[in-house]
Design a protein around this motif. Structure first.
Motif, PDB file in Angstrom:
ATOM      1  N   GLU A 188      50.602  14.139  24.341  1.00  0.00           N
ATOM      2  CA  GLU A 188      50.940  13.536  25.457  1.00  0.00           C
ATOM      3  C   GLU A 188      51.272  15.313  26.634  1.00  0.00           C
ATOM      4  O   GLU A 188      49.198  14.923  27.554  1.00  0.00           O
ATOM      5  CB  GLU A 188      52.276  12.683  26.454  1.00  0.00           C
ATOM      6  N   GLU A 219      50.394   7.946  25.530  1.00  0.00           N
ATOM      7  CA  GLU A 219      50.483   5.996  26.124  1.00  0.00           C
ATOM      8  C   GLU A 219      49.631   5.496  26.922  1.00  0.00           C
ATOM      9  O   GLU A 219      49.308   6.603  27.513  1.00  0.00           O
ATOM     10  CB  GLU A 219      52.024   6.111  25.978  1.00  0.00           C
ATOM     11  N   GLY A 220      49.258   4.638  26.791  1.00  0.00           N
ATOM     12  CA  GLY A 220      48.524   4.116  28.142  1.00  0.00           C
ATOM     13  C   GLY A 220      47.466   3.333  27.670  1.00  0.00           C
ATOM     14  O   GLY A 220      47.767   2.629  26.408  1.00  0.00           O
ATOM     15  N   GLU A 221      46.568   3.530  28.245  1.00  0.00           N
ATOM     16  CA  GLU A 221      45.244   1.825  28.299  1.00  0.00           C
ATOM     17  C   GLU A 221      44.713   2.952  26.869  1.00  0.00           C
ATOM     18  O   GLU A 221      43.360   1.958  26.592  1.00  0.00           O
ATOM     19  CB  GLU A 221      44.171   2.130  29.729  1.00  0.00           C
TER      20      GLU A 221
END
Length: 329
Positions: free
Chosen positions: A157, A203-205
């Protein structure tokens, strides 16, 4: 002549009685040597009842194979196997809700504590070896290997790397799509430990998380900009549409996972054992669980090889068989 005919008839009658008696004495012996499947020759015992199994999606193909073959030989046993992830399996097994908990990692201290509080004793059996595989689509024509440091840059991240060109200016100026097992997965935990060193993953789209490895496979197959990881068996099953990457540590040469590199330990740091944790109370109280556990250790090596993992040396299975013999005492 009359006496001769009478004597012949009497002899024929005695012969018929002898044949019938011989047939009667064999009745019920046609099943000799059949019965339970735990490898005990001549056992005539039969088992019945339910067996509940859940846990790791990585271990699932091995256990599915074992359940199928065991059930075909023991139709009175209703064995079911699900794949909610290693963590999902431990959530159930620590409460005594299932008989076997498949895991691609060792049980955590907090999980052991919950089991202890619930009066549940869980003991591990090692079923096979796995090489956690980092893969891209076979349509990807620019990446063949990565270092552990590059994996960190892709997945952490805190990393600024978002495109392939951020890693290597010769690579496409395209966003990296990440496919990863979910947080209940032991594979996620293992990758997080040995690669990310317990730091948060992106994390995410542009990240897809799933406990279902087949979802990850489908997501990576048709996207040349995707990358992900899962157990070796899922790569082996989809070699035509996936490319496995060589992984290097430091200045060392990149190594790809294979039966040989996984078993000899040269595929590091992503080689690991695969487990099932047995509820010892269920083992003691349910004959069908005890029988299935022994069957598992007698056949896990063959099942592992059939689905794409690496069997343990034969003596390792025998050592565990010797141990479980004492669990019922």
């Amino acid at each position: 002549m009359k006496n001769f005919k009478s004597l012949a008839l009497m002899l024929a009658f005695i012969l018929v009685l002898g044949v019938l008696a011989a047939c009667g004495s064999n009745e019920g012996n046609t099943e000799e040597g059949s019965g339970s499947s735990n490898g005990e020759e001549g056992s005539s015992e039969s088992v019945s009842g339910p067996i509940a199994i859940d846990g790791s999606s990585t271990v699932f193909p091995i256990m599915e194979n074992l359940v199928y073959t065991y059930s075909s030989e023991n139709p009175e046993v209703n064995a079911t196997v699900n794949s909610s992830g290693s963590g999902g399996g431990f959530k159930k097994s620590t409460k005594g809700e299932i008989d076997l908990s498949n895991a691609s990692r060792e049980i955590k201290q907090e999980e052991e504590k919950i089991a202890e509080e619930n009066g549940v004793e869980l003991k591990p059996l090692t079923l096979a070896y796995d090489g956690l595989s980092v893969v891209v689509s076979s349509k990807n024509d620019f990446v063949d290997e990565l270092s552990v440091e590059q994996l960190k840059q892709i997945f952490l991240e805190s990393s600024d790397v978002k495109k392939w060109s951020d890693l290597n200016p010769e690579w496409p100026d395209e966003t990296i799509k990440i496919f990863s097992p979910g947080h209940d997965s032991g594979t996620f935990d293992y990758f997080n430990e040995v690669i990310l060193e317990e730091q948060p993953m992106k994390e995410g789209e542009n990240t897809t998380l799933s406990e279902d490895d087949n979802v990850l496979v489908r997501g990576i197959q048709n996207d040349p900009n995707a990358i992900g990881f899962f157990g070796y068996a899922y790569y082996a099953e989809n070699k035509d549409s996936l490319k496995v990457l060589g992984i290097s540590e430091g200045e060392g040469e990149a190594v790809k996972p294979s039966g040989e590199t996984i078993q000899d330990g040269s595929y590091t740091p992503l080689s690991r054992p695969l487990f099932t944790y047995v509820n010892v109370n269920a083992y003691k109280e349910k004959p069908q669980v005890q029988d299935f556990v022994k069957y598992t250790l007698n056949n896990a090596g063959k099942a592992a090889e059939e689905v794409g993992y690496v069997a343990l040396p034969e003596e390792k299975y025998q050592e565990q068989l010797d141990k479980v013999e004492g669990w019922a005492e």
